[in-house]
Design an enzyme around this catalytic site. Structure first.
Site, PDB file in Angstrom:
ATOM      1  N   CYS A 108      10.809  -8.889   7.588  1.00  0.00           N
ATOM      2  CA  CYS A 108      11.182  -7.767   6.616  1.00  0.00           C
ATOM      3  C   CYS A 108      12.540  -7.091   7.874  1.00  0.00           C
ATOM      4  O   CYS A 108      13.016  -6.600   7.396  1.00  0.00           O
ATOM      5  CB  CYS A 108      10.883  -7.048   6.331  1.00  0.00           C
ATOM      6  SG  CYS A 108       9.392  -6.892   5.445  1.00  0.00           S
ATOM      7  N   HIS A 242      14.424  -0.178   7.151  1.00  0.00           N
ATOM      8  CA  HIS A 242      13.670  -0.509   6.186  1.00  0.00           C
ATOM      9  C   HIS A 242      13.118   0.170   5.100  1.00  0.00           C
ATOM     10  O   HIS A 242      12.631   0.793   4.957  1.00  0.00           O
ATOM     11  CB  HIS A 242      12.738  -1.359   6.864  1.00  0.00           C
ATOM     12  CG  HIS A 242      11.723  -2.063   5.633  1.00  0.00           C
ATOM     13  ND1 HIS A 242      12.952  -2.698   5.217  1.00  0.00           N
ATOM     14  CD2 HIS A 242      11.028  -2.786   5.531  1.00  0.00           C
ATOM     15  CE1 HIS A 242      10.903  -4.301   3.856  1.00  0.00           C
ATOM     16  NE2 HIS A 242      10.410  -3.012   4.780  1.00  0.00           N
ATOM     17  N   ASN A 272      10.801  -2.345  -2.039  1.00  0.00           N
ATOM     18  CA  ASN A 272      11.087  -3.231  -1.381  1.00  0.00           C
ATOM     19  C   ASN A 272      11.797  -4.550  -1.678  1.00  0.00           C
ATOM     20  O   ASN A 272      11.214  -5.060  -1.696  1.00  0.00           O
ATOM     21  CB  ASN A 272       9.370  -3.298  -1.017  1.00  0.00           C
ATOM     22  CG  ASN A 272       9.706  -4.385   0.988  1.00  0.00           C
ATOM     23  OD1 ASN A 272      10.548  -4.125   1.407  1.00  0.00           O
ATOM     24  ND2 ASN A 272       8.311  -3.782   1.248  1.00  0.00           N
TER      25      ASN A 272
HETATM   26  N1  ACO Z   1      -1.164   2.524  -9.506  1.00  0.00           N
HETATM   27  C1  ACO Z   1      -2.747   3.204  -9.808  1.00  0.00           C
HETATM   28  N2  ACO Z   1      -3.444   2.875  -8.484  1.00  0.00           N
HETATM   29  C2  ACO Z   1      -3.600   2.632  -7.412  1.00  0.00           C
HETATM   30  C3  ACO Z   1      -2.056   1.620  -7.467  1.00  0.00           C
HETATM   31  C4  ACO Z   1      -1.612   1.702  -8.728  1.00  0.00           C
HETATM   32  N3  ACO Z   1       0.036   1.025  -8.482  1.00  0.00           N
HETATM   33  N4  ACO Z   1      -2.282   0.983  -6.775  1.00  0.00           N
HETATM   34  C5  ACO Z   1      -2.988   1.073  -5.639  1.00  0.00           C
HETATM   35  N5  ACO Z   1      -4.151   1.977  -6.515  1.00  0.00           N
HETATM   36  C6  ACO Z   1      -5.134   2.704  -6.209  1.00  0.00           C
HETATM   37  C7  ACO Z   1      -5.603   1.949  -5.024  1.00  0.00           C
HETATM   38  O1  ACO Z   1      -7.169   1.456  -6.073  1.00  0.00           O
HETATM   39  C8  ACO Z   1      -6.789   3.264  -4.442  1.00  0.00           C
HETATM   40  O2  ACO Z   1      -7.870   3.471  -5.881  1.00  0.00           O
HETATM   41  P1  ACO Z   1      -9.051   4.013  -4.514  1.00  0.00           P
HETATM   42  O3  ACO Z   1      -9.176   5.446  -4.204  1.00  0.00           O
HETATM   43  O4  ACO Z   1      -9.967   4.426  -6.372  1.00  0.00           O
HETATM   44  O5  ACO Z   1      -9.506   2.823  -4.443  1.00  0.00           O
HETATM   45  C9  ACO Z   1      -5.491   4.737  -4.819  1.00  0.00           C
HETATM   46  O6  ACO Z   1      -4.718   3.962  -5.301  1.00  0.00           O
HETATM   47  C10 ACO Z   1      -5.432   4.329  -3.428  1.00  0.00           C
HETATM   48  O7  ACO Z   1      -5.298   3.261  -2.960  1.00  0.00           O
HETATM   49  P2  ACO Z   1      -4.398   3.571  -1.156  1.00  0.00           P
HETATM   50  O8  ACO Z   1      -4.312   2.044  -0.866  1.00  0.00           O
HETATM   51  O9  ACO Z   1      -5.354   4.050  -0.277  1.00  0.00           O
HETATM   52  O10 ACO Z   1      -2.616   3.730  -1.555  1.00  0.00           O
HETATM   53  P3  ACO Z   1      -2.087   3.897  -0.574  1.00  0.00           P
HETATM   54  O11 ACO Z   1      -1.636   5.905   0.011  1.00  0.00           O
HETATM   55  O12 ACO Z   1      -2.230   3.540   0.914  1.00  0.00           O
HETATM   56  O13 ACO Z   1      -0.494   3.980  -0.560  1.00  0.00           O
HETATM   57  C11 ACO Z   1       1.007   1.596  -0.594  1.00  0.00           C
HETATM   58  C12 ACO Z   1      -0.100   2.239  -0.910  1.00  0.00           C
HETATM   59  C13 ACO Z   1       2.126   2.550  -1.250  1.00  0.00           C
HETATM   60  C14 ACO Z   1       0.490   0.439  -0.104  1.00  0.00           C
HETATM   61  C15 ACO Z   1       0.763   2.366   1.000  1.00  0.00           C
HETATM   62  O14 ACO Z   1       0.167   1.824   1.702  1.00  0.00           O
HETATM   63  C16 ACO Z   1       2.296   1.324   1.859  1.00  0.00           C
HETATM   64  O15 ACO Z   1       2.857   1.838   1.067  1.00  0.00           O
HETATM   65  N6  ACO Z   1       2.192   0.679   2.759  1.00  0.00           N
HETATM   66  C17 ACO Z   1       3.182   0.042   3.588  1.00  0.00           C
HETATM   67  C18 ACO Z   1       3.213  -1.072   3.181  1.00  0.00           C
HETATM   68  C19 ACO Z   1       4.714  -1.556   3.570  1.00  0.00           C
HETATM   69  O16 ACO Z   1       5.598  -0.381   4.248  1.00  0.00           O
HETATM   70  N7  ACO Z   1       4.823  -2.700   3.611  1.00  0.00           N
HETATM   71  C20 ACO Z   1       6.261  -3.422   4.073  1.00  0.00           C
HETATM   72  C21 ACO Z   1       6.267  -4.501   4.870  1.00  0.00           C
HETATM   73  S1  ACO Z   1       5.858  -5.577   3.934  1.00  0.00           S
HETATM   74  C22 ACO Z   1       7.202  -5.928   3.663  1.00  0.00           C
HETATM   75  O17 ACO Z   1       8.220  -5.600   3.591  1.00  0.00           O
HETATM   76  C23 ACO Z   1       7.933  -7.639   2.733  1.00  0.00           C
END
Ligand code: ACO
Length: 317
Positions: A108, A242, A272
């Site tokens: 990215c 980003h 993204n």
């Molecule tokens: N809908 C409903 N529930 C969901 C979903 C969804 N789409 N996705 C995950 N959940 C659930 C999980 O299963 C989990 O349930 P549980 O508590 O029963 O286990 C709960 O939601 C919390 O999940 P987390 O993964 O802890 O959620 P978080 O608040 O961390 O958000 C996210 C996840 C959005 C992916 C976040 O961590 C994030 O944005 N991380 C950074 C990602 C990033 O920046 N990537 C960029 C680099 S890669 C690139 O750019 C190509």
């Protein structure tokens, strides 16, 4: 160097959050609250190289040039349907340029790495007009039955033309090998000599770990660049960051004690788009007349690797 033209292209298909509710245990509220995304643009009948060429042509026209004036093409890309030839090579053919062309993959952060290479090319006198494109289709890297991944991404292409200029430019690039956190493994052709296990599958991401690392590394890059160039956070007109997650952008804005008016976003309607997110956003700002001569823009991105790239560019178009 200075940026003399910008362009962008989005796929035609728009996928709203409600679409995922039809086949996954998810909902619009979860996606919006955790990511800021309401819809994304997704490749369907298009080829990525068509979007890349469209963005390139727009950037070249915006620069008042023709494809024949371009003397180097750098394309940031993680995946497309060809392993070889490179995407930059396909772009060269599609737009009718005749110069050398090369791809870079810094995930990215790739657009900022490519821009930095363009600056070097211009400084060394080896090129006058460099086309820098970032074209990405991360929706083809994720498992569409995994609700934690497929809702996050969108596809698109952004491009800039860079030429000689005397605007301010400072950059910072870092790479820290951390494969476990975020990777996408490609299975190669079998041979009679391969005896090791070869895992393959969709992109893997430890979202929480990436989130933390992204906020810390981007904040560190931004601080270092501001210090090096003797600028205060408020001296930057726009932070073009980003677009992985609105909460990451908000965390950085909060840390800099700036309001969100300095932080334009497209993650809400693009998702993204990997390395394309920064040039997509830049083109949107430029075309909507929000950039004025002398404005300072700070671009910053992070991605798999872990890679980070950040730069301050003075808008002298
Ligand atoms: N809908 C409903 N529930 C969901 C979903 C969804 N789409 N996705 C995950 N959940 C659930 C999980 O299963 C989990 O349930 P549980 O508590 O029963 O286990 C709960 O939601 C919390 O999940 P987390 O993964 O802890 O959620 P978080 O608040 O961390 O958000 C996210 C996840 C959005 C992916 C976040 O961590 C994030 O944005 N991380 C950074 C990602 C990033 O920046 N990537 C960029 C680099 S890669 C690139 O750019 C190509």
């Amino acid at each position: 160097m200075r940026i003399v033209g910008t362009g962008r292209a989005h796929p035609a298909k728009i996928v709203p959050n409600s679409e995922f509710e039809k086949f996954l245990d998810t909902n619009d509220e979860w996606i919006r609250e955790r990511t800021g995304i309401t819809e994304r643009r997704v490749i369907s009948s298009e080829q990525l190289e068509e979007l890349a060429a469209e963005a390139s042509v727009k950037a070249i026209e915006d620069a008042g040039l023709t494809a024949k004036d371009i003397d180097y093409i750098i394309c940031s890309n993680v995946v497309n349907e060809y392993i070889t030839p490179s995407l930059s090579c396909l772009i060269q053919g599609a737009i009718g340029a005749s110069c050398a062309a090369v791809d870079v993959n810094a995930a990215c952060s790739g657009f900022i790495y490519a821009l930095d290479m363009a600056d070097d090319r211009i400084k060394s006198g080896k090129a006058k007009n460099v086309l820098v494109v970032a074209a990405e289709e991360p929706t083809r890297m994720v498992d569409w039955s995994d609700r934690s991944m497929c809702v996050l991404f969108g596809d698109g292409a952004g491009a800039v033309v860079v030429a000689e200029g005397d605007g301010e430019y400072h950059s910072r690039l870092t790479t820290t090998c951390k494969v476990d956190c975020l990777h996408y493994v490609r299975r190669l052709e079998p041979t009679p000599h391969i005896t090791k296990d070869e895992p393959s599958g969709p992109m893997y991401m430890n979202g929480k770990e990436v989130f933390k690392t992204a906020v810390l590394s981007s904040s560190r890059d931004i601080k270092q660049l501001l210090d090096e160039s003797g600028l205060k956070p408020s001296d930057i007109k726009y932070y073009v960051l980003h677009q992985a997650n609105l909460r990451i952008v908000e965390a950085i804005a909060n840390w800099l004690k700036l309001d969100m008016s300095h932080f334009p976003c497209n993650v809400n309607y693009c998702g993204n788009t990997s390395s394309a997110s920064v040039p997509l956003l830049l083109d949107e700002l430029a075309r909507s007349g929000k950039l004025k001569r002398g404005d300072k823009i700070l671009m910053s991105a992070f991605g798999a690797g872990f890679t980070t790239g950040a730069c301050i560019v003075e808008w002298v178009k």
